[in-house]
Write an enzyme that holds these catalytic residues in place. Sequence first.
Site, PDB file in Angstrom:
ATOM      1  N   GLY A   1       0.865  -1.179   0.000  1.00 37.85           N
ATOM      2  CA  GLY A   1       0.000   0.000   0.000  1.00 37.85           C
ATOM      3  C   GLY A   1       0.892   1.217   0.000  1.00 37.85           C
ATOM      4  O   GLY A   1       2.077   1.119   0.290  1.00 37.85           O
TER       5      GLY A   1
ATOM      6  N   HIS B   1       8.106  -7.202  -3.748  1.00 38.63           N
ATOM      7  CA  HIS B   1       6.802  -7.500  -4.353  1.00 38.63           C
ATOM      8  C   HIS B   1       6.878  -8.742  -5.238  1.00 38.63           C
ATOM      9  O   HIS B   1       7.201  -8.626  -6.416  1.00 38.63           O
ATOM     10  CB  HIS B   1       6.339  -6.312  -5.204  1.00 38.63           C
ATOM     11  CG  HIS B   1       5.938  -5.127  -4.388  1.00 38.63           C
ATOM     12  ND1 HIS B   1       4.654  -4.920  -3.960  1.00 38.63           N
ATOM     13  CD2 HIS B   1       6.669  -4.107  -3.888  1.00 38.63           C
ATOM     14  CE1 HIS B   1       4.594  -3.811  -3.237  1.00 38.63           C
ATOM     15  NE2 HIS B   1       5.808  -3.296  -3.186  1.00 38.63           N
TER      16      HIS B   1
ATOM     17  N   GLU C   1       4.521 -10.191  -6.576  1.00 39.50           N
ATOM     18  CA  GLU C   1       3.441 -10.179  -7.578  1.00 39.50           C
ATOM     19  C   GLU C   1       3.834  -9.483  -8.877  1.00 39.50           C
ATOM     20  O   GLU C   1       3.139  -9.623  -9.876  1.00 39.50           O
ATOM     21  CB  GLU C   1       2.172  -9.541  -6.994  1.00 39.50           C
ATOM     22  CG  GLU C   1       2.182  -8.024  -6.842  1.00 39.50           C
ATOM     23  CD  GLU C   1       2.826  -7.525  -5.555  1.00 39.50           C
ATOM     24  OE1 GLU C   1       3.664  -8.248  -4.983  1.00 39.50           O
ATOM     25  OE2 GLU C   1       2.517  -6.390  -5.142  1.00 39.50           O
TER      26      GLU C   1
END
Length: 552
Positions: free
Chosen positions: A76, A191, A193
């Site tokens: 975030g 990350h 992803e």
Amino acid sequence: MSNSQNASDGHPVADGAVPTASSHRRVVVVDFGAQYGQLIARRVRDLQVYSELVPFDIDIDELAADPPAALILSGGPASVYAPDAPALNPRLLELGVPVLGFCYGMQAMASALGGTVPRTDVGEYGPAELTRASVTSRLLADTPAVQTVWMSHRDSVTKAPAGFTVTASTPTTAIASMEDVSRGLYATQFHPEVHHTSYGNQMLSAFLFDVAGLSPDWTMTSIIDEAALAVRAQVGDERVILGLSGGVDSSVVAALLAHAVGSQVTCVFVDHGLLRKGESEEVEAVFTQQFEVDFVRVDVAERYARVLAGISDPEEKRRRIGSEFWHVFFEEAARLEARDGRPVRWLAQGTIYPDVIESGSAKASKSAATIKSHHNLIPFPRGVHFDLIEPLRNLFKDEVRALGTALGLPEHIVHRQPFPGPGLAVRIIGEVTPEKLAILRNADAVVREEIDAYNEELAKATGVRDSERSVWQYFAVLPDIRSVGVMGDERTYAHPIIVRAVESRDAMTADWAKLPYEVLGRIATRIVAEVEGVNRVAYDITSKPPGTIEWE
Ligand code: XMP
């Protein structure tokens, strides 16, 4: 359709949304910052595990009542210290299911469990070299000792909570990943992803299949089977009606319903005369020849021409087109009921997962069904009620396309470029008249033919296709002006056509496409030669922002 009054404002109510992944165990991605969560949910689905996105402040009791197989805490944009930082409810870590946190998700997990996450001045952005610690790691599994990962953070965890083992570091971040196998808690500062993390998929696989014991069984076949079962369970032997626009989503719903409850479905195709060249014929051909559904085409071009006569204001045009759609649709529903001597109870809609997410939150969406696309702001008229069925509400756009292909829809429908619900009306500046529609339709056909051919060439040369293609939306616009030209020996005073072609991934932002001069040249020459009433062609080189993709 019934005349019982539902919600006081006349909005439809989704009495029976199709149940979610049914037999599949699901992964819940807790979203701490808009775009991060969606990407993770998609990666998990790419690994054939069903996953859903929920907001960070999800009701934990609701989640615990139907616990997922695993949780992923997204990254975030916030710092855990920011006053409005989305807080991690520690109960999420106590549901008894494995949890994996990325970036902000890792920091939130560490702070909740007594680790230290100091504010730092040195951020780490972009590729970083990750070195594994000399310990075994279930998450990093058999990925290499040194590998590239993608970082994007300022704060980081400097002391792992008790019970955690630090499993990797980068030159800037001492604790780049950590895990507590006994509690099933895993976290990475980087990350996994994003594609730039070379072994991100392996790590996600290790978490899903080894740690959480899931199986890769969420496949297109299972999606079709389950959706068909759910639809049958929901509608029983009652009749379903669907407004077919020829767009990807409503076409896939139609194909799915044809597969699930074939003869019970009526597809109403409202041909408002604002579609592109050849489009109505294509839609009609597919749904009369290929699928076993009751297909009704309502030709209301003249009616729409009357409704739009004299109207120049873009918002008023949209409003009139949307409300006329419902008038036509409800008249048709009433006619079908009279024809068959029985009510049509269900209205099928092509709502897809991004609509659900954008309409507030997955939580809110269950009770607040919206009418999408061109009629999205138009509530049902008072006194009219259908029960809604939304078989695509758990699918992302590319999954909807894959489903369409699996159900046998032709390529030209499944990979149709986005087209606004109000159709060509928002590409004619000023009043819409049949003459202007004819000019625009013909010019638009040239633009599409030439850029389709160019896309095809590009695809052959680069191997990149469809949604990733460089030019993803392209069309002609007819402005409300004329200019002088000369054709043959005669002076002309005719319309220009504006060509609009943009590169984009999600239509939120866009850049004008750097089409080769030869392509632009061919388009201009052909339009002026082939389309009567046009003597000039211009190319729109505005990005979004500041422009929008459409002209109205
Ligand atoms: P803009 O013009 O706002 O468009 O940059 C973003 C994307 O949305 C499409 N669009 C519409 N789609 N009803 C729709 O269903 C509409 O009224 C509408 N207006 C714009 C547009 O084609 C682009 O893909």
